[in-house]
Design a protein around this motif. Structure first.
Motif, PDB file in Angstrom:
ATOM      1  N   ILE A  99       0.842  -1.196   0.000  1.00 24.64           N
ATOM      2  CA  ILE A  99       0.000   0.000   0.000  1.00 24.64           C
ATOM      3  C   ILE A  99       0.881   1.250   0.000  1.00 24.64           C
ATOM      4  CG2 ILE A  99      -1.679   1.328   1.345  1.00 24.64           C
ATOM      5  CD1 ILE A  99      -2.832  -1.313   2.316  1.00 24.64           C
ATOM      6  N   PHE A 100       1.952   1.215   0.809  1.00 22.74           N
ATOM      7  CA  PHE A 100       2.864   2.359   0.881  1.00 22.74           C
ATOM      8  C   PHE A 100       3.503   2.618  -0.484  1.00 22.74           C
ATOM      9  CE2 PHE A 100       7.236   3.884   1.313  1.00 22.74           C
ATOM     10  CZ  PHE A 100       7.021   5.089   1.964  1.00 22.74           C
ATOM     11  N   GLY A 101       3.967   1.534  -1.141  1.00 22.67           N
ATOM     12  CA  GLY A 101       4.637   1.697  -2.424  1.00 22.67           C
ATOM     13  C   GLY A 101       3.723   2.247  -3.508  1.00 22.67           C
ATOM     14  N   ILE A 102       2.465   1.777  -3.526  1.00 23.22           N
ATOM     15  CA  ILE A 102       1.512   2.267  -4.531  1.00 23.22           C
ATOM     16  C   ILE A 102       1.188   3.736  -4.277  1.00 23.22           C
ATOM     17  CG2 ILE A 102      -0.837   2.016  -5.430  1.00 23.22           C
ATOM     18  CD1 ILE A 102      -0.603  -0.992  -4.849  1.00 23.22           C
ATOM     19  N   ALA A 103       0.973   4.099  -3.013  1.00 21.23           N
ATOM     20  CA  ALA A 103       0.694   5.496  -2.681  1.00 21.23           C
ATOM     21  C   ALA A 103       1.857   6.394  -3.098  1.00 21.23           C
ATOM     22  CB  ALA A 103       0.424   5.621  -1.185  1.00 21.23           C
ATOM     23  N   LYS A 153       4.119   5.770  -5.424  1.00 20.19           N
ATOM     24  CA  LYS A 153       4.240   5.772  -6.883  1.00 20.19           C
ATOM     25  C   LYS A 153       3.307   6.786  -7.520  1.00 20.19           C
ATOM     26  CE  LYS A 153       3.671   2.770 -10.924  1.00 20.19           C
ATOM     27  NZ  LYS A 153       3.456   1.395 -11.421  1.00 20.19           N
ATOM     28  N   TYR A 154       2.099   6.895  -6.983  1.00 21.88           N
ATOM     29  CA  TYR A 154       1.097   7.776  -7.590  1.00 21.88           C
ATOM     30  C   TYR A 154       1.005   9.138  -6.915  1.00 21.88           C
ATOM     31  CZ  TYR A 154      -0.584   4.092 -10.642  1.00 21.88           C
ATOM     32  OH  TYR A 154      -0.687   3.140 -11.635  1.00 21.88           O
ATOM     33  N   GLY A 155       1.848   9.389  -5.933  1.00 25.09           N
ATOM     34  CA  GLY A 155       1.868  10.710  -5.324  1.00 25.09           C
ATOM     35  C   GLY A 155       0.662  11.027  -4.475  1.00 25.09           C
ATOM     36  N   VAL A 156       0.101  10.002  -3.799  1.00 27.16           N
ATOM     37  CA  VAL A 156      -1.022  10.226  -2.891  1.00 27.16           C
ATOM     38  C   VAL A 156      -0.617   9.741  -1.512  1.00 27.16           C
ATOM     39  CG1 VAL A 156      -2.747  10.000  -4.710  1.00 27.16           C
ATOM     40  CG2 VAL A 156      -2.079   7.972  -3.424  1.00 27.16           C
ATOM     41  N   THR A 157      -1.335  10.177  -0.504  1.00 29.88           N
ATOM     42  CA  THR A 157      -1.059   9.708   0.845  1.00 29.88           C
ATOM     43  C   THR A 157      -1.733   8.364   1.073  1.00 29.88           C
ATOM     44  OG1 THR A 157      -3.010  10.756   1.814  1.00 29.88           O
ATOM     45  CG2 THR A 157      -1.013  12.109   1.639  1.00 29.88           C
ATOM     46  N   ILE A 158      -1.259   7.647   2.094  1.00 33.82           N
ATOM     47  CA  ILE A 158      -1.868   6.348   2.427  1.00 33.82           C
ATOM     48  C   ILE A 158      -3.332   6.519   2.820  1.00 33.82           C
ATOM     49  CG2 ILE A 158      -1.816   4.434   4.073  1.00 33.82           C
ATOM     50  CD1 ILE A 158       1.224   4.552   3.982  1.00 33.82           C
ATOM     51  N   LEU A 215      -5.373   6.876  -0.335  1.00 35.41           N
ATOM     52  CA  LEU A 215      -5.509   5.609  -1.057  1.00 35.41           C
ATOM     53  C   LEU A 215      -6.496   4.680  -0.348  1.00 35.41           C
ATOM     54  CD1 LEU A 215      -4.333   4.125  -3.542  1.00 35.41           C
ATOM     55  CD2 LEU A 215      -2.736   3.001  -1.984  1.00 35.41           C
ATOM     56  N   MET A 216      -6.466   4.662   0.964  1.00 27.92           N
ATOM     57  CA  MET A 216      -7.380   3.797   1.727  1.00 27.92           C
ATOM     58  C   MET A 216      -8.811   4.296   1.652  1.00 27.92           C
ATOM     59  SD  MET A 216      -4.977   2.848   5.026  1.00 27.92           S
ATOM     60  CE  MET A 216      -6.121   1.618   5.676  1.00 27.92           C
ATOM     61  N   ASN A 217      -8.990   5.605   1.609  1.00 25.00           N
ATOM     62  CA  ASN A 217     -10.342   6.143   1.441  1.00 25.00           C
ATOM     63  C   ASN A 217     -10.911   5.788   0.070  1.00 25.00           C
ATOM     64  OD1 ASN A 217     -10.523   7.326   3.974  1.00 25.00           O
ATOM     65  ND2 ASN A 217      -9.651   9.275   3.281  1.00 25.00           N
ATOM     66  N   ALA A 218     -10.015   5.697  -0.910  1.00 24.84           N
ATOM     67  CA  ALA A 218     -10.440   5.337  -2.255  1.00 24.84           C
ATOM     68  C   ALA A 218     -10.756   3.848  -2.368  1.00 24.84           C
ATOM     69  CB  ALA A 218      -9.359   5.711  -3.262  1.00 24.84           C
ATOM     70  N   ASN A 219     -10.171   3.059  -1.474  1.00 23.16           N
ATOM     71  CA  ASN A 219     -10.360   1.604  -1.480  1.00 23.16           C
ATOM     72  C   ASN A 219     -10.741   1.164  -0.065  1.00 23.16           C
ATOM     73  OD1 ASN A 219      -9.057   0.679  -4.311  1.00 23.16           O
ATOM     74  ND2 ASN A 219      -7.850   2.358  -3.450  1.00 23.16           N
ATOM     75  N   PRO A 220     -12.004   1.334   0.324  1.00 20.61           N
ATOM     76  CA  PRO A 220     -12.416   1.123   1.718  1.00 20.61           C
ATOM     77  C   PRO A 220     -12.104  -0.259   2.273  1.00 20.61           C
ATOM     78  CG  PRO A 220     -14.153   2.207   0.461  1.00 20.61           C
ATOM     79  CD  PRO A 220     -13.111   1.791  -0.521  1.00 20.61           C
ATOM     80  N   GLU A 221     -11.996  -1.278   1.408  1.00 21.02           N
ATOM     81  CA  GLU A 221     -11.718  -2.618   1.921  1.00 21.02           C
ATOM     82  C   GLU A 221     -10.340  -2.694   2.586  1.00 21.02           C
ATOM     83  OE1 GLU A 221     -10.081  -2.588  -2.256  1.00 21.02           O
ATOM     84  OE2 GLU A 221     -11.743  -1.723  -1.143  1.00 21.02           O
ATOM     85  N   MET A 222      -9.448  -1.723   2.256  1.00 17.39           N
ATOM     86  CA  MET A 222      -8.125  -1.706   2.874  1.00 17.39           C
ATOM     87  C   MET A 222      -8.205  -1.405   4.371  1.00 17.39           C
ATOM     88  SD  MET A 222      -5.758   0.280   0.071  1.00 17.39           S
ATOM     89  CE  MET A 222      -5.345  -0.455  -1.520  1.00 17.39           C
TER      90      MET A 222
END
Length: 445
Positions: A32-36, A38-43, A46-53
């Motif tokens: 999750i950290f690496g994807i965030a 890579k795309y210049g977003v905070t963790i 990214l988690m708000n965008a993907n609630p299952e996380m």
């Protein structure tokens, strides 16, 4: 909000903006950290965008789809430069990013919302496929329910930057959105049924939906072209609630004007009386005055009995779009009676492309498409492919005419014709033909 919608549903009925930037397929060693990063977003973004996380015990697995939000101003400013840019950013650098707005009821409040969520999901799948073809999109979606004030929705600055907007679903919102698009030269696609004729007043409009009157006229024209020397047989099915009288009355008038003879019989009549309506020397084309399944079942049984008693009779059936829903139970009979069904779409469940899309939909969204004709997700996929490919190739000059598009629709073909000097009206129409040698063919007009 959009990303929560994709994996669950948005329950709020108020107009709200949702943002979707990209979709990423996780690799074996991704975190999750690496994807965030890579795309210049905070963790948290990214988690708000993907609630299952946020669920306890969640683990990112290879093959999972991760929805990438647009970064906030803070995270964007602090993001490090990267040579591995996501597809949407790459497209912007190449000047090919198409800015798309979706203004439909995207919620779980009623059937309209659930159907439009499925349409939107299919649309996003179409955009994901387009990315592989080098076509990049920047998508913004608004939950525009039946009570939404379209003027308030359009105050969002993002709306004015769209190249094309899909919506609305409700007729009373069309004029406001059309005026907005006219002032900013934004293309506007009305994907489903509406009342009114705004397409005749606004050059920006693409009206996909075809009125019942237009489809009836197309079906009558197709009948006259296909069966100029046949003997039509109209069967009265005693359905007092049928709305097919407009078609049968119009067809009988056209036949009379051409001095073409036809017969009328009743589904409740004796076999002897029923048989007298049929010609022994000409091809008989049977037309029912209802589209309902029970009456079709009775009519097919009578036709089978007649054909068994008189094998030399040439019999075809000319039906209604609703009959496509009855194919599973009547396929053999449709083949036997050389059936023609008029429609503006065709769902082919054995088409490998259709099967792949349905499998991917189930995998992405953890549920199957709704049982409906046409399939809403496939419609959304076709619309994304047709319009966005067209805009990518032709820009503002795209009008959706026959020569401008090379996309082969999976279910919902589109061919547009200009209404006077105003908007574009979809005119696609075909007959689905179930042949005696057990083939299914599309005859386009």
């Amino acid at each position: 909000m959009l990303l929560a919608l994709l994996l669950g549903y948005v329950s709020s009925a108020t107009a709200q903006v949702n943002k979707w930037r990209d979709m990423y397929k996780a690799k074996k060693k991704d975190t999750i950290f690496g994807i965030a990063k890579k795309y210049g977003v905070t963790i948290p973004e990214l988690m708000n965008a993907n609630p299952e996380m946020k669920a306890e015990g969640y683990e990112l697995k290879k093959g999972d789809y991760v929805f990438i939000p647009f970064p906030s101003a803070t995270s964007a400013a602090s993001a490090p430069a990267s040579s591995s840019t996501p597809a949407a950013v790459s497209g912007e650098q190449q000047g090919k990013t198409i800015r798309v707005g979706v203004m439909l009821p995207l919620h779980d409040v009623d059937g309209d919302g659930r159907r439009m969520v499925e349409y939107y999901r299919g649309f996003l799948m179409g955009c994901d496929s387009l990315r592989a073809a080098g076509i990049s999109t920047d998508i913004r979606a608004w939950n525009v329910n039946i009570d939404a004030d379209i003027a308030q929705v359009l105050k969002d600055p993002a709306a004015a930057h769209c190249d094309i907007i899909f919506g609305p679903l409700y007729s009373h919102q069309v004029r406001g959105l059309a005026e907005f698009c006219k002032a900013r030269n934004i293309k506007m696609v009305i994907p489903f049924s509406i009342n009114g004729d705004d397409v005749a007043s606004y050059q920006q409009i693409f009206q996909v939906w075809e009125s019942p009157d237009k489809l009836n006229n197309s079906a009558i024209d197709a009948f006259m072209q296909r069966f100029p020397n046949a003997h039509p047989v109209f069967i009265d099915c005693n359905d007092k609630d049928s709305k097919k009288g407009v078609f049968t009355f119009g067809l009988r008038n056209r036949l009379s004007n051409k001095n073409m003879e036809y017969s009328v019989t009743n589904i409740s009549g004796s076999e002897e009386v029923f048989a007298k309506a049929f010609s022994k020397t000409k091809r008989n084309v049977v037309i029912l005055n209802t589209g309902r399944s029970p009456e079709l079942t009775v009519a097919l049984a009578k036709l089978e009995s007649l054909q068994n008693n008189q094998p030399s009779l040439a019999i075809s059936l000319f039906g209604y779009t609703e009959w496509l829903m009855y194919t599973a139970n009547n396929l053999d009979k449709f083949f036997r009676f050389d059936t023609y069904i008029p429609a503006s779409f065709y769902y082919n469940e054995v088409d490998p492309r259709t099967q792949r899309l349905e499998q991917n939909y189930s995998r992405w969204f953890r549920q199957d498409m709704q049982y409906a004709l046409p399939r809403f997700a496939i419609t959304g996929y076709d619309h994304a492919q047709f319009f966005l490919r067209g805009i990518d190739k032709h820009g503002k000059k795209f009008k959706g005419t026959k020569g401008q598009s090379t996309y082969t629709a999976m279910q919902s073909p589109l061919v547009f014709k200009q209404v006077s000097s105003a908007g574009m009206q979809n005119e696609f129409f075909h007959l689905i033909h179930y042949t005696k040698d057990e083939r299914i063919e599309s005859i386009a007009y």
